[in-house]
Design an enzyme around this catalytic site. Structure first.
Site, mmCIF file in Angstrom:
data_model
loop_
_atom_site.group_PDB
_atom_site.id
_atom_site.type_symbol
_atom_site.label_atom_id
_atom_site.label_comp_id
_atom_site.label_asym_id
_atom_site.label_seq_id
_atom_site.Cartn_x
_atom_site.Cartn_y
_atom_site.Cartn_z
ATOM 1 N N TYR A 123 0.804 -1.217 0.000
ATOM 2 C CA TYR A 123 0.000 0.000 0.000
ATOM 3 C C TYR A 123 0.842 1.274 0.000
ATOM 4 O O TYR A 123 0.315 2.370 -0.128
ATOM 5 C CB TYR A 123 -0.916 -0.006 1.238
ATOM 6 N N LYS A 174 -1.778 -14.190 2.909
ATOM 7 C CA LYS A 174 -1.770 -14.926 1.644
ATOM 8 C C LYS A 174 -0.408 -15.633 1.508
ATOM 9 O O LYS A 174 0.233 -15.607 0.447
ATOM 10 C CB LYS A 174 -2.014 -13.961 0.480
ATOM 11 N N ASP A 185 -8.633 -14.272 1.602
ATOM 12 C CA ASP A 185 -9.837 -14.453 0.789
ATOM 13 C C ASP A 185 -10.903 -15.233 1.557
ATOM 14 O O ASP A 185 -12.094 -14.888 1.519
ATOM 15 C CB ASP A 185 -9.513 -15.124 -0.554
ATOM 16 N N ASP A 203 -13.099 -1.906 5.002
ATOM 17 C CA ASP A 203 -14.295 -1.351 4.366
ATOM 18 C C ASP A 203 -15.405 -2.388 4.274
ATOM 19 O O ASP A 203 -16.589 -2.071 4.430
ATOM 20 C CB ASP A 203 -13.958 -0.825 2.968
ATOM 21 N N ASP A 244 -6.738 -2.391 4.386
ATOM 22 C CA ASP A 244 -7.464 -1.292 3.745
ATOM 23 C C ASP A 244 -8.737 -1.806 3.091
ATOM 24 O O ASP A 244 -9.800 -1.171 3.186
ATOM 25 C CB ASP A 244 -6.562 -0.620 2.710
#
Length: 348
Positions: free
Chosen positions: A121, A168, A201, A229, A225
């Site tokens: 990021y 991941k 995921d 949300d 991030d």
């Protein structure tokens, strides 16, 4: 004698000045012992950015509204720049259900902890030519240990004492693998905290299917991030999602929703997220009585719905919502609802 604090205030872009005005009015009505050090948005005048950083370092506290970030062009995000310049390594976002807000799930109570300084990021990218771009993901043991320590410390102060780290590492075996190694090392220091690992995921899937299985969730920067949300969507949207950015020497609190230029100046913006971010600021400096009063007032107004703004299904305005919160401040205070950030490296 109660301490008095000076807080750097950056209202931001778009609807930012409107919701920042609401925050200031609510704090004034609640007799919060704060003096504001206000600055205009640095979006169009980057020279202001240096003054903002200097002010935040001096006062060690900052709250800001949304800042516009150009998509696929323009300079580096000001939000990322501020976090980097101020050493704000932990992004902390509580997500707790609201009475009166229609949602698929009730009883959601999550704490999202996100590493804030490195990973994918940070926007380190290189144009290699011939239609090829390289994005760099940096993971260090030092930053990973630091954020893991923060998250486990937070989990140890919560009733459920559970923490899940999303990753991941099945694909990014070195980068995410290092992050997991650091989390496992810190986990050994907190035997009272139940620890699990989950692919990011699958974490998204499980949050949609059954969010109540989670308590504290720990993410690297980009994953956090995105998933934070998603978690805001579980409680009614970004208009209800407060956020804190914690560092060793400074803390910044912000509404994480966009600047909404399409409704700027119309007086219909929802100020709840910024007011609740202010509640996190108050808890950070141990002003718990004021924090409890304001949070309870916001939740009362949202629960009764008459004054809520359009994004929450009401017909209210920024002003009517703010005035209703101020009126609700007179109700008897209850216990704290949003988590205390006393587990942070707060100097107070």
């Amino acid at each position: 004698m109660k301490p008095h604090f000076i807080v750097t205030l950056v209202p931001g872009d778009g609807i930012g000045p409107e919701i920042a005005s609401a925050l200031v009015k609510v704090f004034q009505a609640a007799s919060v012992p704060i003096t504001w050090d206000p600055y205009n948005s640095p979006t169009d005048d980057r020279s202001t950015l240096k003054a903002i950083v200097e002010s935040a370092r001096k006062h060690r506290l900052m709250i800001k509204g949304p800042l516009a970030t150009p998509i696929a062009e323009g300079p580096r995000s000001i939000n990322v720049t501020l976090r980097s310049a101020l050493g704000l390594y932990a992004n902390v976002r509580p997500c707790k259900s609201f009475a009166g807000v229609e949602s698929r799930w009730d009883g959601v109570e999550l704490l999202i902890v996100r590493e804030n300084t490195e990973g994918a990021y940070t926007g380190i990218e290189h144009d290699r030519g011939q239609g090829k771009v390289e994005a760099v993901k940096i993971v260090t043991a030092a930053a990973s240990m630091r954020i893991a320590e923060y998250a486990f410390r937070a989990a140890s102060h919560r009733p459920r004492r559970t923490l899940a780290v999303a990753h991941k590492a099945n694909i990014m075996k070195k980068a995410d693998g290092l992050f997991l190694q650091c989390c496992r090392e810190v986990a050994r220091k907190y035997p009272a905290v139940s620890y699990r690992e989950i692919l990011v995921d699958n974490c998204c899937l499980q949050l949609v299917l059954d969010p109540q299985q989670f308590d504290v969730l720990l993410f690297q920067n980009l994953y956090g991030d995105i998933v934070s949300d998603l978690c805001a969507g579980l409680i009614g949207g970004l208009g209800l999602a407060p956020s804190a950015n914690i560092g060793a020497e400074c803390a910044m609190f912000e509404a994480v929703h966009g600047s909404a230029p399409d409704i700027a100046g119309q007086g219909i913006a929802n100020p709840a997220a910024l007011i609740l971010s202010g509640v996190l600021l108050l808890r950070h400096v141990n002003l718990h009585r004021e924090a409890n009063r304001i949070e309870q007032a916001v939740r009362s107004v949202i629960g009764h719905r008459e004054a809520t703004t359009g994004d929450l299904g009401g017909n209210g305005t920024t002003t009517s919502f703010t005035n209703a919160v101020i009126e609700a401040l007179h109700e008897p205070a209850k216990e704290s609802l949003l988590p205390s950030l006393a587990v942070s490296e707060s100097p107070w």
